[in-house]
Design a protein around this motif. Sequence first.
Motif, PDB file in Angstrom:
ATOM      1  N   GLY A  95      10.274  -1.164  -1.519  1.00  0.00           N
ATOM      2  CA  GLY A  95       8.926  -1.721  -1.601  1.00  0.00           C
ATOM      3  C   GLY A  95       8.875  -3.104  -2.210  1.00  0.00           C
ATOM      4  O   GLY A  95       8.015  -3.368  -3.048  1.00  0.00           O
ATOM      5  N   ASP A  96       9.775  -3.990  -1.787  1.00  0.00           N
ATOM      6  CA  ASP A  96       9.802  -5.324  -2.383  1.00  0.00           C
ATOM      7  C   ASP A  96       8.587  -6.170  -2.016  1.00  0.00           C
ATOM      8  O   ASP A  96       8.380  -7.234  -2.581  1.00  0.00           O
ATOM      9  CB  ASP A  96      11.089  -6.060  -2.013  1.00  0.00           C
ATOM     10  CG  ASP A  96      11.309  -6.168  -0.520  1.00  0.00           C
ATOM     11  OD1 ASP A  96      10.620  -5.469   0.238  1.00  0.00           O
ATOM     12  OD2 ASP A  96      12.185  -6.958  -0.118  1.00  0.00           O
ATOM     13  N   PHE A  97       7.749  -5.689  -1.112  1.00  0.00           N
ATOM     14  CA  PHE A  97       6.539  -6.405  -0.717  1.00  0.00           C
ATOM     15  C   PHE A  97       5.291  -5.886  -1.436  1.00  0.00           C
ATOM     16  O   PHE A  97       4.196  -6.392  -1.207  1.00  0.00           O
ATOM     17  CB  PHE A  97       6.319  -6.294   0.789  1.00  0.00           C
ATOM     18  CG  PHE A  97       6.515  -4.910   1.320  1.00  0.00           C
ATOM     19  CD1 PHE A  97       5.550  -3.934   1.150  1.00  0.00           C
ATOM     20  CD2 PHE A  97       7.686  -4.569   1.959  1.00  0.00           C
ATOM     21  CE1 PHE A  97       5.737  -2.658   1.615  1.00  0.00           C
ATOM     22  CE2 PHE A  97       7.884  -3.292   2.442  1.00  0.00           C
ATOM     23  CZ  PHE A  97       6.908  -2.333   2.269  1.00  0.00           C
TER      24      PHE A  97
ATOM     25  N   MET B 170       0.844  -1.162   0.000  1.00  0.00           N
ATOM     26  CA  MET B 170       0.000   0.000   0.000  1.00  0.00           C
ATOM     27  C   MET B 170       0.897   1.236   0.000  1.00  0.00           C
ATOM     28  O   MET B 170       1.885   1.288   0.713  1.00  0.00           O
ATOM     29  CB  MET B 170      -0.884  -0.044   1.248  1.00  0.00           C
ATOM     30  CG  MET B 170      -2.008   0.910   1.201  1.00  0.00           C
ATOM     31  SD  MET B 170      -3.289   0.491   2.390  1.00  0.00           S
ATOM     32  CE  MET B 170      -2.661   1.255   3.837  1.00  0.00           C
ATOM     33  N   VAL B 171       0.578   2.210  -0.795  1.00  0.00           N
ATOM     34  CA  VAL B 171       1.346   3.445  -0.903  1.00  0.00           C
ATOM     35  C   VAL B 171       0.466   4.574  -0.380  1.00  0.00           C
ATOM     36  O   VAL B 171      -0.613   4.823  -0.896  1.00  0.00           O
ATOM     37  CB  VAL B 171       1.763   3.723  -2.367  1.00  0.00           C
ATOM     38  CG1 VAL B 171       2.536   5.012  -2.465  1.00  0.00           C
ATOM     39  CG2 VAL B 171       2.572   2.561  -2.916  1.00  0.00           C
ATOM     40  N   GLU B 172       0.963   5.251   0.658  1.00  0.00           N
ATOM     41  CA  GLU B 172       0.198   6.335   1.279  1.00  0.00           C
ATOM     42  C   GLU B 172       1.064   7.591   1.327  1.00  0.00           C
ATOM     43  O   GLU B 172       2.215   7.539   1.759  1.00  0.00           O
ATOM     44  CB  GLU B 172      -0.193   5.918   2.696  1.00  0.00           C
ATOM     45  CG  GLU B 172      -1.026   6.911   3.429  1.00  0.00           C
ATOM     46  CD  GLU B 172      -1.360   6.427   4.843  1.00  0.00           C
ATOM     47  OE1 GLU B 172      -1.775   7.286   5.641  1.00  0.00           O
ATOM     48  OE2 GLU B 172      -1.196   5.248   5.134  1.00  0.00           O
ATOM     49  N   GLN B 173       0.511   8.708   0.855  1.00  0.00           N
ATOM     50  CA  GLN B 173       1.249   9.968   0.891  1.00  0.00           C
ATOM     51  C   GLN B 173       1.012  10.647   2.233  1.00  0.00           C
ATOM     52  O   GLN B 173      -0.131  10.785   2.673  1.00  0.00           O
ATOM     53  CB  GLN B 173       0.818  10.877  -0.249  1.00  0.00           C
ATOM     54  CG  GLN B 173       1.311  10.410  -1.591  1.00  0.00           C
ATOM     55  CD  GLN B 173       1.105  11.465  -2.666  1.00  0.00           C
ATOM     56  OE1 GLN B 173       0.784  12.604  -2.382  1.00  0.00           O
ATOM     57  NE2 GLN B 173       1.305  11.069  -3.904  1.00  0.00           N
TER      58      GLN B 173
ATOM     59  N   PHE C  70       2.575 -12.062 -14.049  1.00  0.00           N
ATOM     60  CA  PHE C  70       1.900 -12.044 -12.758  1.00  0.00           C
ATOM     61  C   PHE C  70       2.833 -11.676 -11.612  1.00  0.00           C
ATOM     62  O   PHE C  70       2.415 -11.589 -10.470  1.00  0.00           O
ATOM     63  CB  PHE C  70       1.253 -13.405 -12.477  1.00  0.00           C
ATOM     64  CG  PHE C  70       0.235 -13.783 -13.506  1.00  0.00           C
ATOM     65  CD1 PHE C  70      -0.894 -13.009 -13.696  1.00  0.00           C
ATOM     66  CD2 PHE C  70       0.415 -14.895 -14.304  1.00  0.00           C
ATOM     67  CE1 PHE C  70      -1.836 -13.334 -14.656  1.00  0.00           C
ATOM     68  CE2 PHE C  70      -0.521 -15.235 -15.264  1.00  0.00           C
ATOM     69  CZ  PHE C  70      -1.648 -14.455 -15.444  1.00  0.00           C
ATOM     70  N   THR C  71       4.096 -11.474 -11.910  1.00  0.00           N
ATOM     71  CA  THR C  71       5.080 -11.115 -10.900  1.00  0.00           C
ATOM     72  C   THR C  71       5.240  -9.603 -10.871  1.00  0.00           C
ATOM     73  O   THR C  71       5.373  -8.980 -11.917  1.00  0.00           O
ATOM     74  CB  THR C  71       6.437 -11.767 -11.226  1.00  0.00           C
ATOM     75  OG1 THR C  71       6.240 -13.164 -11.400  1.00  0.00           O
ATOM     76  CG2 THR C  71       7.448 -11.522 -10.128  1.00  0.00           C
ATOM     77  N   PRO C  72       5.241  -8.984  -9.691  1.00  0.00           N
ATOM     78  CA  PRO C  72       5.423  -7.531  -9.650  1.00  0.00           C
ATOM     79  C   PRO C  72       6.863  -7.144  -9.987  1.00  0.00           C
ATOM     80  O   PRO C  72       7.793  -7.885  -9.683  1.00  0.00           O
ATOM     81  CB  PRO C  72       5.073  -7.162  -8.213  1.00  0.00           C
ATOM     82  CG  PRO C  72       5.239  -8.405  -7.435  1.00  0.00           C
ATOM     83  CD  PRO C  72       4.982  -9.545  -8.360  1.00  0.00           C
ATOM     84  N   PRO C  73       7.046  -5.986 -10.611  1.00  0.00           N
ATOM     85  CA  PRO C  73       8.409  -5.514 -10.865  1.00  0.00           C
ATOM     86  C   PRO C  73       9.086  -5.125  -9.557  1.00  0.00           C
ATOM     87  O   PRO C  73       8.421  -4.822  -8.570  1.00  0.00           O
ATOM     88  CB  PRO C  73       8.210  -4.301 -11.768  1.00  0.00           C
ATOM     89  CG  PRO C  73       6.794  -3.906 -11.607  1.00  0.00           C
ATOM     90  CD  PRO C  73       6.039  -5.096 -11.151  1.00  0.00           C
TER      91      PRO C  73
ATOM     92  N   ASP D 216       0.294  -1.483  -6.677  1.00  0.00           N
ATOM     93  CA  ASP D 216       0.970  -0.557  -5.772  1.00  0.00           C
ATOM     94  C   ASP D 216       2.331  -0.137  -6.315  1.00  0.00           C
ATOM     95  O   ASP D 216       2.746   1.009  -6.166  1.00  0.00           O
ATOM     96  CB  ASP D 216       1.128  -1.178  -4.383  1.00  0.00           C
ATOM     97  CG  ASP D 216      -0.190  -1.297  -3.646  1.00  0.00           C
ATOM     98  OD1 ASP D 216      -1.147  -0.584  -4.026  1.00  0.00           O
ATOM     99  OD2 ASP D 216      -0.267  -2.092  -2.685  1.00  0.00           O
ATOM    100  N   THR D 217       3.029  -1.062  -6.957  1.00  0.00           N
ATOM    101  CA  THR D 217       4.324  -0.721  -7.563  1.00  0.00           C
ATOM    102  C   THR D 217       4.126   0.287  -8.688  1.00  0.00           C
ATOM    103  O   THR D 217       4.885   1.259  -8.804  1.00  0.00           O
ATOM    104  CB  THR D 217       5.032  -1.981  -8.083  1.00  0.00           C
ATOM    105  OG1 THR D 217       5.180  -2.918  -7.013  1.00  0.00           O
ATOM    106  CG2 THR D 217       6.397  -1.655  -8.640  1.00  0.00           C
ATOM    107  N   ASP D 218       3.108   0.085  -9.519  1.00  0.00           N
ATOM    108  CA  ASP D 218       2.821   1.043 -10.598  1.00  0.00           C
ATOM    109  C   ASP D 218       2.456   2.412 -10.039  1.00  0.00           C
ATOM    110  O   ASP D 218       2.892   3.442 -10.561  1.00  0.00           O
ATOM    111  CB  ASP D 218       1.691   0.524 -11.481  1.00  0.00           C
ATOM    112  CG  ASP D 218       2.102  -0.690 -12.300  1.00  0.00           C
ATOM    113  OD1 ASP D 218       3.320  -0.915 -12.465  1.00  0.00           O
ATOM    114  OD2 ASP D 218       1.194  -1.409 -12.767  1.00  0.00           O
TER     115      ASP D 218
END
Length: 170
Positions: free
Chosen positions: A135-137, A1-4, A118-121, A142-144
């Motif tokens: 952010g390897d989790f 999760m990315v929160e500003q 299906f694997t996140p970058p 969320d990565t995008d």
Amino acid sequence: MVEQLSHPDGIRLLLTPNHSLSWRGNVRIWLALLTVSAVIATGMALAGAWVIIPFAGLELLALATGFYLTSRACQRREVLTIDDQDIHLAKGRTRKQAEWTLPRRYARLRLNLPEHPFTPPKLELIHRDTRVALGDFLNIDDTDALVQVLETRGLVVERKAPDPEIGLWF
């Protein structure tokens, strides 16, 4: 999760893994499974299959261990602060366990694209010999979102395609 988060000099991002239940919710699920397992094991023991009781206990112990380890892993946090001069990254669970400060001007953000869709970058902050996973989790969405926020803040993102496989398939 990315929160500003608010930050007076730039941008601050809080990165956390997605988790659907709190610790209390995990305990409630485990207690419900304990109740069901105890009823079944008691019924089987009364029917003469008393050997089921230790196996039910081992199963519940393994389940509790899995709940604990998963909940502990979901407490990880990364705080990324970007201002005009520096990029500051702090990692930890309940307190700060590691931190890096990289000069913004010379630091790079590398996006290692996955081999499978299906694997996140994977993201890395790079400055000279320092490579820090970022952010390897995070999942794919969320990565995008993180990459989009960082690009709008002026960071140049290098996109690195996976290395081609060289060799023979047997």
